[in-house]
Design a protein around this motif. Structure first.
Motif, short mmCIF file in Angstrom:
data_model
loop_
_atom_site.label_atom_id
_atom_site.label_comp_id
_atom_site.label_asym_id
_atom_site.label_seq_id
_atom_site.Cartn_x
_atom_site.Cartn_y
_atom_site.Cartn_z
N GLY A 249 -3.06 2.08 -10.28
CA GLY A 249 -3.77 1.76 -9.59
C GLY A 249 -4.50 3.38 -9.53
O GLY A 249 -5.48 2.95 -9.35
N LEU B 33 -1.82 1.57 -1.61
CA LEU B 33 -3.36 1.92 -1.64
C LEU B 33 -4.10 2.31 -0.73
O LEU B 33 -5.30 1.77 -1.53
CB LEU B 33 -2.97 1.87 -2.92
N HIS C 82 -8.07 3.28 -12.02
CA HIS C 82 -9.24 2.60 -11.11
C HIS C 82 -9.27 3.10 -10.15
O HIS C 82 -10.74 3.41 -10.24
CB HIS C 82 -8.39 0.86 -10.84
N ARG D 5 -5.51 -7.93 -7.35
CA ARG D 5 -5.75 -6.10 -8.54
C ARG D 5 -4.18 -6.38 -9.12
O ARG D 5 -4.80 -6.43 -10.09
CB ARG D 5 -6.27 -5.43 -8.66
N LEU D 6 -3.18 -6.15 -9.01
CA LEU D 6 -2.13 -5.41 -9.34
C LEU D 6 -1.20 -6.67 -9.37
O LEU D 6 0.39 -6.75 -9.37
CB LEU D 6 -1.88 -4.74 -8.18
N TRP E 62 -6.01 -4.79 -3.55
CA TRP E 62 -4.82 -4.23 -4.05
C TRP E 62 -4.49 -5.40 -4.81
O TRP E 62 -3.63 -5.75 -6.26
CB TRP E 62 -3.91 -2.87 -3.71
N LEU F 136 2.98 -0.03 -10.80
CA LEU F 136 2.37 0.54 -9.90
C LEU F 136 0.78 1.77 -9.52
O LEU F 136 -0.04 1.44 -9.37
CB LEU F 136 2.23 0.00 -8.13
N TYR F 137 1.31 2.44 -9.44
CA TYR F 137 0.51 3.82 -9.32
C TYR F 137 -0.22 4.24 -10.51
O TYR F 137 -1.31 4.84 -10.06
CB TYR F 137 2.03 5.14 -9.53
#
Length: 302
Positions: A196, A232, A199, A69-70, A66, A192-193
């Motif tokens: 996430g 996450l 995905h 990815r973020l 994560w 972010l939420y």
């Protein structure tokens, strides 16, 4: 599968800074820390007598996924997960550290948990039942347990050294953090939420809620907010299988479900001495964590 759970980090040649419920944090010099995720598991605010084999590796490698990815949403504290980049003093412990450790930048952690909620469950559901609100947010009447919220909400909480974190309002969080930092972490938490959860949904997992932690670093004379801790994971989030989602009651999950159910079944009074877990509960919990990891990352555990 690891032969046995790692309940305590062995001597690794670095001074211990602090020991949390799951992670051991070590001083690594030059404004750096080494974070080691053990296989400890907690429930009802107590670390249990049993661990979950590979849990620390799952949490670390999922967080690393994560963070990568973020990274476009916000900078983060991770410097490396490769033991070859860790301080030379740790070389003899490389086998124990591999796959479950992160070398990170030291920050000044913010004293507020940044929680994003997309569904009505947990303390949010209790709050709504009692007041019709969720951490100061007014919600429509008639919502059911685990209903999806009209839009994701930012619901901050205080950090507790022991015991439960306490939900607070946005105004209370702003008073603690200051208006500028508060506005930054609120926007980042929701961004972010959203990223996430999108995905995860594509991988068959609903992210009901999750918590993020942020820290401050000095950059060119100003304090900058960056993402820290874990991201996450089944420890910091409620993950539900999308194909079994049925609002109106509790949902099956990818977290400590079997652990909590067992502890309730044996009527533990949630006070020391803490119980250990039977083999089947350990195995089923590990399988849930590993299933979430594989679905989200599309990879096997290293």
């Amino acid at each position: 599968m690891s032969a046995s759970p790692l309940l305590s980090t062995p001597a690794i040649g670095l001074p211990l800074l602090r020991r949390g419920k799951v992670r051991d944090v070590f001083e690594a010099g030059d404004d750096q820390l080494l974070i080691v995720a053990t296989d400890r598991i907690s429930a009802f605010d107590h670390v249990l007598g049993s661990g979950i084999p590979d849990k620390g590796r799952i949490l670390t490698q999922l967080s690393a996924f994560w963070f990568g990815r973020l990274g476009e949403v916000t900078p983060h504290h991770v410097l490396s997960t490769d033991v070859a980049d860790f301080p030379a003093a740790t070389r003899s412990a490389a086998a124990d550290l591999a796959g479950r450790s992160m070398l990170v930048r030291r920050t000044r952690p913010l004293p507020v948990e940044c929680v994003a909620r997309g569904y009505l469950e947990g303390s949010g559901w209790k709050d709504y039942q009692a007041t019709g609100t969720l951490c100061g947010h007014h919600l429509p009447a008639g919502l059911r347990q685990c209903d999806q919220l009209p839009a994701p909400l930012f619901t901050p909480a205080t950090k507790a050294e022991s015991g439960h974190d306490e939900n607070i309002t946005e105004a209370q969080a702003a008073a603690v953090l200051g208006p500028d930092v508060f506005s930054q972490v609120k926007a980042l938490t929701l961004a972010l939420y959203t990223a996430g959860a999108a995905h995860a949904a594509a991988r068959g997992i609903l992210v009901a809620d999750t918590k993020f932690e942020f820290g401050l670093v000095d950059q060119n004379g100003t304090a900058r907010v960056i993402l820290i801790d874990e991201v996450l994971t089944p420890d910091s989030s409620r993950f539900w299988p999308a194909d079994q989602y049925a609002p109106g009651g509790p949902q099956p999950s990818f977290d400590k479900q079997f652990v909590r159910e067992y502890l309730e079944r044996i009527a533990w009074n949630k006070q020391p001495p803490v119980p250990s877990l039977p083999d089947d509960v350990v195995a089923r919990t590990r399988d849930k964590y590993l299933d979430a990891f594989r679905r989200l990352t599309g990879a096997d555990l290293a």
